[in-house]
Design a protein around this motif. Structure first.
Motif, mmCIF file in Angstrom:
data_model
loop_
_atom_site.group_PDB
_atom_site.id
_atom_site.type_symbol
_atom_site.label_atom_id
_atom_site.label_comp_id
_atom_site.label_asym_id
_atom_site.label_seq_id
_atom_site.Cartn_x
_atom_site.Cartn_y
_atom_site.Cartn_z
ATOM 1 N N ALA A 173 3.525 11.946 5.725
ATOM 2 C CA ALA A 173 2.650 11.500 4.634
ATOM 3 C C ALA A 173 2.588 9.974 4.571
ATOM 4 C CB ALA A 173 3.131 12.071 3.298
ATOM 5 N N VAL A 174 3.725 9.314 4.723
ATOM 6 C CA VAL A 174 3.762 7.848 4.688
ATOM 7 C C VAL A 174 3.024 7.271 5.891
ATOM 8 C CG1 VAL A 174 5.289 5.842 4.901
ATOM 9 C CG2 VAL A 174 5.826 7.661 3.261
ATOM 10 N N ASN A 175 3.222 7.860 7.056
ATOM 11 C CA ASN A 175 2.521 7.366 8.244
ATOM 12 C C ASN A 175 1.012 7.542 8.116
ATOM 13 O OD1 ASN A 175 4.624 6.240 9.775
ATOM 14 N ND2 ASN A 175 5.281 8.269 10.440
ATOM 15 N N ARG A 176 0.570 8.577 7.408
ATOM 16 C CA ARG A 176 -0.859 8.760 7.135
ATOM 17 C C ARG A 176 -1.376 7.634 6.240
ATOM 18 N NH1 ARG A 176 -0.676 13.969 5.894
ATOM 19 N NH2 ARG A 176 -0.218 13.530 3.715
ATOM 20 N N VAL A 177 -0.609 7.247 5.233
ATOM 21 C CA VAL A 177 -0.982 6.136 4.351
ATOM 22 C C VAL A 177 -1.076 4.840 5.157
ATOM 23 C CG1 VAL A 177 -0.203 4.699 2.404
ATOM 24 C CG2 VAL A 177 -0.059 7.192 2.253
ATOM 25 N N THR B 16 0.838 -1.201 0.000
ATOM 26 C CA THR B 16 0.000 0.000 0.000
ATOM 27 C C THR B 16 0.869 1.246 0.000
ATOM 28 O OG1 THR B 16 -1.701 -1.185 1.226
ATOM 29 C CG2 THR B 16 -1.827 1.218 1.246
ATOM 30 N N VAL B 17 1.934 1.243 0.795
ATOM 31 C CA VAL B 17 2.834 2.394 0.866
ATOM 32 C C VAL B 17 3.516 2.624 -0.477
ATOM 33 C CG1 VAL B 17 4.999 3.214 1.885
ATOM 34 C CG2 VAL B 17 3.180 2.354 3.358
ATOM 35 N N ALA B 18 3.931 1.551 -1.122
ATOM 36 C CA ALA B 18 4.562 1.702 -2.436
ATOM 37 C C ALA B 18 3.532 2.157 -3.463
ATOM 38 C CB ALA B 18 5.205 0.396 -2.878
ATOM 39 N N GLY B 19 2.370 1.538 -3.436
ATOM 40 C CA GLY B 19 1.342 1.853 -4.425
ATOM 41 C C GLY B 19 1.611 1.111 -5.714
ATOM 42 N N SER B 20 0.648 1.137 -6.595
ATOM 43 C CA SER B 20 0.782 0.476 -7.884
ATOM 44 C C SER B 20 1.926 1.118 -8.669
ATOM 45 C CB SER B 20 -0.533 0.615 -8.659
ATOM 46 O OG SER B 20 -0.388 0.096 -9.952
ATOM 47 N N MET C 157 -4.345 0.649 7.779
ATOM 48 C CA MET C 157 -4.668 -0.143 8.975
ATOM 49 C C MET C 157 -6.138 0.040 9.337
ATOM 50 S SD MET C 157 -1.850 -1.664 9.745
ATOM 51 C CE MET C 157 -1.260 -1.983 11.378
ATOM 52 N N ASN C 158 -6.624 1.282 9.231
ATOM 53 C CA ASN C 158 -8.044 1.537 9.530
ATOM 54 C C ASN C 158 -8.948 0.815 8.542
ATOM 55 O OD1 ASN C 158 -7.575 3.097 11.789
ATOM 56 N ND2 ASN C 158 -7.610 5.032 10.666
ATOM 57 N N ALA C 159 -8.565 0.816 7.269
ATOM 58 C CA ALA C 159 -9.367 0.147 6.239
ATOM 59 C C ALA C 159 -9.424 -1.354 6.505
ATOM 60 C CB ALA C 159 -8.806 0.425 4.854
ATOM 61 N N ARG C 160 -8.313 -1.918 6.968
ATOM 62 C CA ARG C 160 -8.282 -3.364 7.257
ATOM 63 C C ARG C 160 -9.176 -3.706 8.457
ATOM 64 N NH1 ARG C 160 -3.043 -2.637 5.284
ATOM 65 N NH2 ARG C 160 -2.609 -4.043 3.557
ATOM 66 N N ARG C 161 -9.254 -2.762 9.385
ATOM 67 C CA ARG C 161 -10.109 -2.977 10.567
ATOM 68 C C ARG C 161 -11.563 -2.635 10.275
ATOM 69 N NH1 ARG C 161 -5.513 -0.946 13.506
ATOM 70 N NH2 ARG C 161 -6.311 1.185 13.404
ATOM 71 N N GLY C 162 -11.805 -2.089 9.081
ATOM 72 C CA GLY C 162 -13.186 -1.752 8.706
ATOM 73 C C GLY C 162 -13.648 -0.417 9.235
ATOM 74 N N GLY C 163 -12.692 0.480 9.510
ATOM 75 C CA GLY C 163 -13.117 1.760 10.044
ATOM 76 C C GLY C 163 -12.227 2.808 9.618
#
Length: 158
Positions: free
Chosen positions: A143-147, A95-99, A152-158
């Motif tokens: 910026a990276v820590n925000r990503v 995710t940090v690297a991105g596509s 992590m929030n998306a994985r937890r569903g929130g």
């Protein structure tokens, strides 16, 4: 140490294409993060600035070119004054690297840094954030820590 000068580095055609990047974006990124003028004439890279700036630009260019052949290893990071090292959870590395590196390229553009994932002296994968400006490196780290937080929030569903 502050003597102005110019260094040159001969590149192969493939190295030149990689070091230039689309529309010169990679050249500009390296120059901005190193605080050094970088121009290509033919297959020759010209690095212009103080000795410290030229050495920094050469290191960045050499690491960039090593990425073409595979992984980069940063052995002596503790002695570098132009570096912030970010620990990225293994499950967030992609995710940090991105596509195709798109997230890191965006962070670089936003902050004027040179960022890449490499192995440290302990063979641990880390995000290395390089640049002459400590404030720019800190902004990249934020910026990276925000990503990471968003992932992590998306994985937890929130």
């Amino acid at each position: 140490r502050s003597a102005w000068g110019t260094d040159t580095l001969l590149l192969s055609d493939a190295e030149l294409a990689y070091a230039l990047g689309r529309d010169g974006t990679t050249r500009r990124k390296l120059a901005r993060s190193a605080g050094c003028i970088i121009e290509y004439v033919g297959r020759v890279a010209f690095l212009a600035g103080t000795l410290v700036e030229r050495r920094r630009a050469r290191r960045y260019l050499e690491w960039l070119l090593k990425q073409r052949q595979g992984g980069v290893r940063i052995e002596n990071s503790s002695s570098m004054d132009d570096l912030n090292v970010v620990t990225v959870p293994e499950n967030c590395m992609g995710t940090v690297a991105g596509s195709r590196g798109s997230v890191l390229r965006s962070v670089e553009e936003e902050t004027g840094t040179f960022c890449f994932i490499a192995h440290d002296k302990n063979n641990e994968e880390r995000l290395f954030v390089f640049g002459w400006d400590p404030a720019a490196r800190s902004a990249a780290e934020v910026a990276v820590n925000r990503v990471i937080k968003d992932a992590m929030n998306a994985r937890r569903g929130g």
